[in-house]
Design an enzyme around this catalytic site. Sequence first.
Site, PDB file in Angstrom:
ATOM      1  CB  CYS A  38      41.056  40.026  36.661  1.00  0.00           C
ATOM      2  SG  CYS A  38      42.311  38.881  36.087  1.00  0.00           S
ATOM      3  CB  VAL A  39      39.080  42.150  41.288  1.00  0.00           C
ATOM      4  CG1 VAL A  39      38.772  43.426  42.046  1.00  0.00           C
ATOM      5  CG2 VAL A  39      37.981  41.125  41.530  1.00  0.00           C
TER       6      VAL A  39
END
Length: 197
Positions: A38-39
């Site tokens: 994820c970011v």
Amino acid sequence: MDYSKLPSQEIERLARTIHPGAWAIEPERPLATLLGSCVAVCLFDPQARVGGLNHFMLPNIRRGSNDDVDSLLSGAYAMEALLNALLQRGAKKLRLQAKAFGGGTIINTSGPSMSIGLRNAEFTKEWLDREGIPLLASDFLGPWSRKVLFLPMTGDAFCRRMVTNMATAETIAREEKSYADTLAQKPKSTEKKIELF
């Protein structure tokens, strides 16, 4: 309370944790998240002294003929929700600054899921560029999980790369899979139809 004067372990202890698919704005309290593929994007207006953080992933599982739309909507929603909430709290888009982290590969996989982290990182950079928001600092890709701490009052962000042990990898994988599963679900039909024009 001036959180910036505290040791990082104390900041982490006091921080509000943001899970995959979520975003938050806090006037003072630090925000924290744990990332795999994820970011997390930290947006901050230095003049209004308001900031927030999101945590998102583009979907890996395809629903059908709207693949590109589905992928963009999850990332675009996370970015737009955070941006709009900041604007409602007095931030100005022209003053916003960004810091972004994540997109790692922490679990050995094969097939299309290998590129999830890269897709998340590329989407983030493209979205910020398109919106004219400068990316002041970033740490993307690589074989690490990351712990991110963000101080919304100052815009300071701290990213700690972590060698991922099996327990951490399993925790991150479980959270990301749960989040990915929600992205893969087809929205429930409602009786009210919305027409865009």
